[in-house]
Scaffold this motif. Sequence first.
Motif, PDB file in Angstrom:
ATOM      1  N   CYS A   1       0.820  -1.208   0.000  1.00 19.91           N
ATOM      2  CA  CYS A   1       0.000   0.000   0.000  1.00 19.91           C
ATOM      3  C   CYS A   1       0.859   1.265   0.000  1.00 19.91           C
ATOM      4  N   GLN A   2       0.385   2.276  -0.703  1.00 21.48           N
ATOM      5  CA  GLN A   2       1.054   3.575  -0.720  1.00 21.48           C
ATOM      6  C   GLN A   2       0.782   4.360   0.551  1.00 21.48           C
ATOM      7  N   HIS A   3      -0.343   4.050   1.216  1.00 15.92           N
ATOM      8  CA  HIS A   3      -0.712   4.722   2.468  1.00 15.92           C
ATOM      9  C   HIS A   3      -0.969   3.661   3.544  1.00 15.92           C
ATOM     10  N   PRO A   4       0.052   2.898   3.909  1.00 14.72           N
ATOM     11  CA  PRO A   4      -0.131   1.814   4.879  1.00 14.72           C
ATOM     12  C   PRO A   4      -0.509   2.297   6.264  1.00 14.72           C
ATOM     13  N   GLU A   5      -0.269   3.594   6.530  1.00 15.95           N
ATOM     14  CA  GLU A   5      -0.535   4.129   7.867  1.00 15.95           C
ATOM     15  C   GLU A   5      -2.009   4.074   8.233  1.00 15.95           C
ATOM     16  N   ARG A   6      -2.920   3.970   7.246  1.00 18.23           N
ATOM     17  CA  ARG A   6      -4.360   3.992   7.570  1.00 18.23           C
ATOM     18  C   ARG A   6      -4.984   2.594   7.621  1.00 18.23           C
ATOM     19  N   PHE A   7      -4.165   1.536   7.594  1.00 13.94           N
ATOM     20  CA  PHE A   7      -4.675   0.163   7.664  1.00 13.94           C
ATOM     21  C   PHE A   7      -4.468  -0.401   9.065  1.00 13.94           C
ATOM     22  N   VAL A   8      -5.514  -1.030   9.596  1.00 14.84           N
ATOM     23  CA  VAL A   8      -5.494  -1.519  10.973  1.00 14.84           C
ATOM     24  C   VAL A   8      -6.353  -2.775  11.074  1.00 14.84           C
ATOM     25  N   ILE A   9      -6.025  -3.651  11.996  1.00 19.10           N
ATOM     26  CA  ILE A   9      -6.885  -4.792  12.310  1.00 19.10           C
ATOM     27  C   ILE A   9      -7.965  -4.326  13.276  1.00 19.10           C
ATOM     28  N   GLY A  10      -9.235  -4.645  12.940  1.00 19.32           N
ATOM     29  CA  GLY A  10     -10.357  -4.449  13.850  1.00 19.32           C
ATOM     30  C   GLY A  10     -11.132  -5.755  13.879  1.00 19.32           C
ATOM     31  N   HIS A  11     -10.586  -6.736  14.604  1.00 14.36           N
ATOM     32  CA  HIS A  11     -11.135  -8.098  14.580  1.00 14.36           C
ATOM     33  C   HIS A  11     -12.274  -8.257  15.582  1.00 14.36           C
ATOM     34  N   PRO A  12     -13.479  -8.543  15.089  1.00 12.62           N
ATOM     35  CA  PRO A  12     -14.622  -8.735  15.991  1.00 12.62           C
ATOM     36  C   PRO A  12     -14.746 -10.192  16.402  1.00 12.62           C
TER      37      PRO A  12
END
Length: 315
Positions: free
Chosen positions: A136-147
């Motif tokens: 990704c070019q903007h990896p800073e905005r990717f996060v795990i939100g595991h329910p």
Amino acid sequence: MPHPATPTPAIRRIAIVGAGTIGASWAALFLAHGLTVVVSDPAADAEAQTRARVQAAWPVLKELGRVVEGASPDALLFEPDLATALVDVDFVQENAPEREDFKIELFARMDALLPPRVIVASSSSGLIMSRLQSRCQHPERFVIGHPFNPPHLIPLVEVVGGDKTSVEVIEQSIAFYRAMGKYPIRLNKEVPGHIANRLQAAVWREAIHLAAENVASVADIDAAVSQGPGLRWALFGPHMTFNLGGGAGGLAHFMDHLLGPVQTWWDDLGTPEVTPELQCKLIEGVNAEAGRRSIADMVQTRDAQLTALIKVLHR
């Protein structure tokens, strides 16, 4: 139960990428909080299945007091084309198949379509975000939100970033999930399976070992959890449970008196090889435990009892 919290003003339109059981459950929860929700999934029957699941979840959400005034399950939008679905969204909850290669490609595609401000949270049950965000070019905005399934009922969300996820994105994601009535926990580091699934896997491994050794039937092994420590675990986790088990002296007293015996149990835990024969034994065991109850019947019973339990816990 208190009235649902007001969501973060910056997040008003959500894209659910990947429907299925988890995606539909997320959609129901977000719709109940009055957000605009667009679901995207290329499967031919995805829209019908999603709408049916959202409708089925709605009565429970109302019973729990999680439906804000004016919210409706009929407000759900469906768009099979990913690029169209992502237009003007403020947050993405991704629920695609649990395959690292697939998600890496999907994340890179979404990254190219979305403005940098949009957070992309993955429902991945065990993959490592540092690898998923690698193209990704903007990896800073990717996060795990595991329910935990089903997300519209179970409060837990495990939040963890990859190597390149920004601290601000992690904090914003936690704040958003909390505004949705969830109970987000923050992982300080990445581990395969996150926390809750690793704990589940540890208990299941020993349950399989006990079944393989004919210590008890599958049904009785299940009952040893559901009719015993499982009831306590609905209130407190393992550390606090043993802290209470130590009486006035707490965990220090418990460890002083019982750590030795517990260590011998740890030393004797099994590492079963799940052969085809053992798989058949486990399957036959759960079928016998279920009796004449169908999966649909048991899911309905589970959700009704979860609803009652959640209402008690939140009095």
